[in-house]
Design an enzyme around this catalytic site. Structure first.
Site, mmCIF file in Angstrom:
data_model
loop_
_atom_site.group_PDB
_atom_site.id
_atom_site.type_symbol
_atom_site.label_atom_id
_atom_site.label_comp_id
_atom_site.label_asym_id
_atom_site.label_seq_id
_atom_site.Cartn_x
_atom_site.Cartn_y
_atom_site.Cartn_z
ATOM 1 N N GLU A 1 -2.635 2.581 5.913
ATOM 2 C CA GLU A 1 -1.763 3.264 4.932
ATOM 3 C C GLU A 1 -1.546 4.718 5.376
ATOM 4 O O GLU A 1 -2.467 5.347 5.902
ATOM 5 C CB GLU A 1 -2.480 3.262 3.579
ATOM 6 C CG GLU A 1 -1.808 4.071 2.476
ATOM 7 C CD GLU A 1 -2.724 4.258 1.243
ATOM 8 O OE1 GLU A 1 -3.966 4.378 1.382
ATOM 9 O OE2 GLU A 1 -2.169 4.289 0.123
ATOM 10 N N LYS B 1 4.298 0.522 -2.220
ATOM 11 C CA LYS B 1 3.053 0.341 -2.987
ATOM 12 C C LYS B 1 3.312 0.311 -4.492
ATOM 13 O O LYS B 1 3.906 1.240 -5.052
ATOM 14 C CB LYS B 1 2.096 1.477 -2.634
ATOM 15 C CG LYS B 1 0.709 1.399 -3.257
ATOM 16 C CD LYS B 1 -0.170 2.515 -2.685
ATOM 17 C CE LYS B 1 -1.581 2.487 -3.199
ATOM 18 N NZ LYS B 1 -2.396 3.553 -2.567
ATOM 19 N N CYS C 1 -3.493 -0.548 0.181
ATOM 20 C CA CYS C 1 -4.710 0.075 -0.349
ATOM 21 C C CYS C 1 -5.107 -0.431 -1.723
ATOM 22 O O CYS C 1 -5.618 -1.523 -1.855
ATOM 23 C CB CYS C 1 -4.585 1.600 -0.331
ATOM 24 S SG CYS C 1 -6.200 2.371 -0.553
HETATM 25 N N1 CDV Z 1 -5.315 5.106 -1.350
HETATM 26 C C1 CDV Z 1 -5.836 4.371 -2.349
HETATM 27 O O1 CDV Z 1 -5.133 3.611 -2.998
HETATM 28 N N2 CDV Z 1 -7.161 4.541 -2.609
HETATM 29 C C2 CDV Z 1 -7.837 3.900 -3.685
HETATM 30 C C3 CDV Z 1 -8.995 4.725 -4.170
HETATM 31 C C4 CDV Z 1 -8.541 5.946 -4.871
HETATM 32 C C5 CDV Z 1 -9.899 3.960 -5.115
HETATM 33 C C6 CDV Z 1 -8.366 2.525 -3.304
HETATM 34 O O2 CDV Z 1 -8.200 1.596 -4.110
HETATM 35 O O3 CDV Z 1 -9.002 2.372 -2.265
#
Ligand code: CDV
Length: 308
Positions: free
Chosen positions: A46, A123, A168
């Site tokens: 990401e 996202k 993510c």
């Molecule tokens: N970049 C992200 O989406 N990070 C989140 C953190 C903040 C919990 C994740 O779910 O890994």
């Protein structure tokens, strides 16, 4: 057998002062390594081109926009597309996208072996907050800098397989995998920037963070009979540690490749897309076994509502 040799190109930290050109040079080195290992496809993290900037509070529009790409490819990233095409390797990576209309998304793209963009994902699940939060050990301002994605969870036919993407925090939500599973996905690719500590709970350390990440991806793989490749940007970015834990997961939920470091590191596995067939035609044959008459709350209700 439909084998795709996949490289997970974990990236070590990117400091705030590092330029796109310096970062792309590192991505090229990983791509060349992947070509040497016979990879057909390389998955990068990401927001692969910069430090994880949502940790910084910013109010000035031009300062914010400096982290975004107005076109893709652009001058900084064209060498990556050119080298991927020369190797005949498909790639996917994340970046901060600013559209011609001025909208901001946390985006990833997918190319074919010829370097043409065949898929784009924005996202959906943006973690964190939109205003400065003095109670957190550090900020996570994704809700400030990005809009939630507007493209849903499409899958694309690429390298003779059905491929989808998420980014993510999306990996923690079962709906994400199921949306793609219902389109026959055989490979889910995702990148992440996950802080090694919880900004709201100092007691939640690296071990638990790695466990939850892996638990989410292995469950998503098994429950949808799909390969999942999750790739970190890791290590210490200007005093802010990000966890590693990049993995390739098979359609039975087993981890078949795992990063050992918090730096630039390629993990490789030959993934047979036909390995998805057994799960998709037996225990997770959705057409035979799902009971959608009981799933209404999933799309009609967001938060918890206790029974009266
Ligand atoms: N970049 C992200 O989406 N990070 C989140 C953190 C903040 C919990 C994740 O779910 O890994």
């Amino acid at each position: 057998m439909r084998e795709i040799v996949i490289g997970g190109a974990q990236m070590g930290p990117i400091q705030k002062a590092e330029s796109r050109t310096e970062v792309v040079a590192r991505m090229l080195a990983l791509l060349d390594q992947a070509a040497g290992a016979g990879c057909d496809l390389v998955v990068y993290p990401e927001l692969a081109l910069t430090t994880f900037f949502p940790r910084y509070w910013m109010d000035d529009a031009s300062e914010i926009d400096a982290w975004f790409e107005a076109e893709m490819p652009n001058d900084a990233t064209r060498p990556l597309f050119d080298r991927a095409r020369a190797h005949g390797i498909a790639i996917t990576f994340g970046y901060a996208e600013k559209t011609p209309e001025g909208r901001h998304f946390n985006t990833s793209i997918l190319t074919d072996r010829a370097g043409a963009v065949v898929g784009k994902y924005r996202k959906v699940h943006l973690p964190g907050h939109s205003e400065y939060d003095p109670d957190r050990a550090f900020q996570h301002l994704e809700k400030r800098y990005f809009e939630p994605g507007d493209l849903g969870f499409p899958v694309w036919r690429n390298l003779d397989a059905w491929m989808g993407m998420c980014i993510c925090n999306d990996r923690r939500w079962p709906e994400v995998y199921r949306e793609m599973g219902l389109q026959g996905v055989e490979l889910v690719m995702l990148g992440y920037n996950t802080p090694s500590v919880n900004s709201q709970n100092g007691a939640e350390g690296l071990k638990e963070r790695l466990y939850h990440s892996e638990l989410s991806m292995t469950a998503g793989a098994y429950q949808n009979a799909t390969w999942v490749v999750g790739v970190a940007k890791a290590g210490d970015e200007d005093g802010h540690p990000l966890m590693a834990g990049s993995i390739i997961v098979d359609p039975n939920g087993y981890v078949v490749a795992r990063a050992q470091t918090e730096g630039d590191e390629l993990i490789v596995h030959a993934c047979d897309m036909d390995a998805c067939t057994f799960g998709k035609t037996t225990i997770f044959d959705f057409a035979r076994h799902r009971r959608i008459e009981h799933y209404g709350r999933i799309t009609s209700q967001t938060g918890v509502v206790l029974p009266e």
